[in-house]
Motif scaffolding. Structure first.
Motif, PDB file in Angstrom:
ATOM      1  N   TRP A  20     -16.408  -3.171   1.254  1.00 53.10           N
ATOM      2  CA  TRP A  20     -17.310  -2.670   0.216  1.00 53.10           C
ATOM      3  C   TRP A  20     -16.959  -1.226  -0.133  1.00 53.10           C
ATOM      4  O   TRP A  20     -16.991  -0.833  -1.299  1.00 53.10           O
ATOM      5  CB  TRP A  20     -18.761  -2.776   0.678  1.00 53.10           C
ATOM      6  N   LEU A  28     -11.418 -10.030   0.565  1.00 51.54           N
ATOM      7  CA  LEU A  28     -12.766  -9.468   0.504  1.00 51.54           C
ATOM      8  C   LEU A  28     -12.855  -8.333  -0.513  1.00 51.54           C
ATOM      9  O   LEU A  28     -13.797  -8.252  -1.294  1.00 51.54           O
ATOM     10  CB  LEU A  28     -13.174  -8.951   1.883  1.00 51.54           C
ATOM     11  N   THR A  83     -14.654 -17.506   1.939  1.00 49.76           N
ATOM     12  CA  THR A  83     -14.271 -17.614   3.346  1.00 49.76           C
ATOM     13  C   THR A  83     -14.035 -19.066   3.743  1.00 49.76           C
ATOM     14  O   THR A  83     -13.317 -19.342   4.707  1.00 49.76           O
ATOM     15  CB  THR A  83     -15.351 -16.997   4.262  1.00 49.76           C
ATOM     16  N   ARG A 100     -16.530  -6.295   6.422  1.00 45.90           N
ATOM     17  CA  ARG A 100     -17.238  -6.372   5.134  1.00 45.90           C
ATOM     18  C   ARG A 100     -17.681  -4.983   4.673  1.00 45.90           C
ATOM     19  O   ARG A 100     -17.632  -4.676   3.484  1.00 45.90           O
ATOM     20  CB  ARG A 100     -18.443  -7.302   5.252  1.00 45.90           C
ATOM     21  N   LYS A 136     -21.667 -13.616   6.507  1.00 48.59           N
ATOM     22  CA  LYS A 136     -21.186 -12.752   7.589  1.00 48.59           C
ATOM     23  C   LYS A 136     -20.961 -13.567   8.856  1.00 48.59           C
ATOM     24  O   LYS A 136     -19.972 -13.379   9.566  1.00 48.59           O
ATOM     25  CB  LYS A 136     -22.185 -11.621   7.849  1.00 48.59           C
TER      26      LYS A 136
END
Length: 207
Positions: free
Chosen positions: A157, A94, A72, A153, A127
């Motif tokens: 995942w 991501l 990031t 996020r 985060k």
């Protein structure tokens, strides 16, 4: 002739870790020191000198990749023209990162799970870094930047995790579309994909 500079111990270990990572992902915990040495292009004795034993090397592989500079930070240096562009680029990055991490942790087995647990604080901090990148678009969000970061996020995942030979059900594009537009089809989206309101309605609602 200019002499080739010798690598420091840390640089040499990092070079070996990068070299053995593909083989480790392929063979997992069953990989032999011979296979590791062949992947690194060194003698087995060199591995032992650098890491001590196979388990220490595998743990070093996990820690190296999980402690790698948060991607990031690289994205933060980019300029985005819109929220859509930011979510699209960040979401795809991501998913790619998490797919690699998932494969890494599965390959390492219990050792990988311990490494992840030990880095829980780092995961939470990332985060908040992602939330800071959502902040400039706060006026366009229906939730706070922190919630937006958490949702991105979580969906990433979902598009990354897989067991055995089964591929993830969701793709990077799927989770990006859901985050930006939700899961409910609208007249506009039906028109864009060539479906009609009647065709998309449940059987009980069709006339």
């Amino acid at each position: 002739m200019t002499p080739i500079p010798r690598l420091s111990g840390d640089d040499r270990r990092a070079q070996i870790i990068e070299a053995v990572t593909p083989a480790m992902l392929e063979h997992g915990q069953t990989i032999t020191t011979r296979q590791l040495a062949e992947a690194a292009g060194v003698a087995e004795g060199t591995l032992f000198k650098a890491f001590g034993d196979k388990e220490s090397l595998l743990i070093a592989v996990g820690e190296h990749h999980l402690a790698a500079e948060d991607f990031t930070a690289e994205l933060a240096a980019l300029q985005f023209d819109s929220l859509d562009e930011f979510v699209t680029v960040t979401g795809a990055a991501l998913v790619s990162r998490m797919r690699f991490i998932f494969r890494l942790v599965v390959a390492l087995g219990p050792a990988g799970q311990r490494i992840v647990a030990d880095r829980h604080a780092d995961f939470e901090a990332s985060k908040h870094r992602l939330a800071a990148q959502f902040a400039p678009y706060r006026h366009q969000l229906r939730v706070s930047p922190l919630v937006a970061a958490d949702l991105l996020r979580t969906l990433a995942w979902a598009a990354s995790a897989s067991w055995g030979e089964q591929e993830p059900t969701s793709s990077a594009d799927d989770i990006i579309q859901v985050l930006l537009h939700g899961i409910v089809s609208t007249d506009a989206t039906r028109a864009s994909d060539g479906t009609s309101a009647t065709a998309s309605a449940p059987e009980s609602q069709k006339v």
